[in-house]
Design a protein around this motif. Structure first.
Motif, mmCIF file in Angstrom:
data_model
loop_
_atom_site.group_PDB
_atom_site.id
_atom_site.type_symbol
_atom_site.label_atom_id
_atom_site.label_comp_id
_atom_site.label_asym_id
_atom_site.label_seq_id
_atom_site.Cartn_x
_atom_site.Cartn_y
_atom_site.Cartn_z
ATOM 1 N N ARG A 187 0.821 -1.223 0.000
ATOM 2 C CA ARG A 187 0.000 0.000 0.000
ATOM 3 C C ARG A 187 0.850 1.266 0.000
ATOM 4 O O ARG A 187 0.366 2.329 -0.318
ATOM 5 N N ASP A 188 2.147 1.149 0.351
ATOM 6 C CA ASP A 188 3.033 2.311 0.399
ATOM 7 C C ASP A 188 3.806 2.535 -0.896
ATOM 8 O O ASP A 188 4.661 3.419 -0.952
ATOM 9 N N LEU A 189 3.531 1.755 -1.920
ATOM 10 C CA LEU A 189 4.206 1.957 -3.203
ATOM 11 C C LEU A 189 3.880 3.341 -3.760
ATOM 12 O O LEU A 189 2.760 3.831 -3.579
ATOM 13 N N PRO A 190 4.822 3.958 -4.443
ATOM 14 C CA PRO A 190 4.521 5.243 -5.084
ATOM 15 C C PRO A 190 3.373 5.084 -6.092
ATOM 16 O O PRO A 190 3.204 4.019 -6.692
ATOM 17 N N GLU A 191 2.600 6.135 -6.282
ATOM 18 C CA GLU A 191 1.429 6.092 -7.157
ATOM 19 C C GLU A 191 1.765 5.688 -8.581
ATOM 20 O O GLU A 191 0.935 5.091 -9.270
ATOM 21 N N ARG A 192 2.974 5.994 -9.025
ATOM 22 C CA ARG A 192 3.330 5.684 -10.417
ATOM 23 C C ARG A 192 3.289 4.194 -10.714
ATOM 24 O O ARG A 192 3.243 3.779 -11.861
ATOM 25 N N PHE A 193 3.324 3.338 -9.671
ATOM 26 C CA PHE A 193 3.258 1.895 -9.875
ATOM 27 C C PHE A 193 1.827 1.384 -9.945
ATOM 28 O O PHE A 193 1.598 0.231 -10.258
ATOM 29 N N GLY A 194 0.871 2.221 -9.607
ATOM 30 C CA GLY A 194 -0.528 1.805 -9.641
ATOM 31 C C GLY A 194 -1.011 1.313 -8.290
ATOM 32 O O GLY A 194 -0.338 1.459 -7.264
#
Length: 77
Positions: free
Chosen positions: A4-11
């Motif tokens: 859930r903490d992945l940057p938004e660019r990964f979706g």
């Protein structure tokens, strides 16, 4: 890091996790790692002390002796 903490660019983290899991089950990651391991000139993957800093305790710093006290339980026997 949690998905859930992945940057938004990964979706969406749920979709990324699902894709990662599918790739793992189908052997995609194994093929990627085998391909990378087969590269004879993999110096780009090396890690040395110019980019990694060790904690002082891992670098041979003086160790303090443990201060322990005997419990009274053994003496009671």
């Amino acid at each position: 890091m949690p998905w859930r903490d992945l940057p938004e660019r990964f979706g969406d983290g749920v979709k990324v996790h699902l894709r990662f899991s599918r790739w793992a089950k189908s052997g995609v990651w194994e093929r990627v790692f085998r391909h990378l391991a087969a590269d004879a000139d993999n110096e780009y993957a090396m890690i040395d002390s110019t980019i990694v800093r060790a904690h002082q305790h891992s670098a041979g710093a003086q160790k303090k002796p443990a201060r322990t006290r005997r419990s009274g339980a053994h003496a009671a026997d």
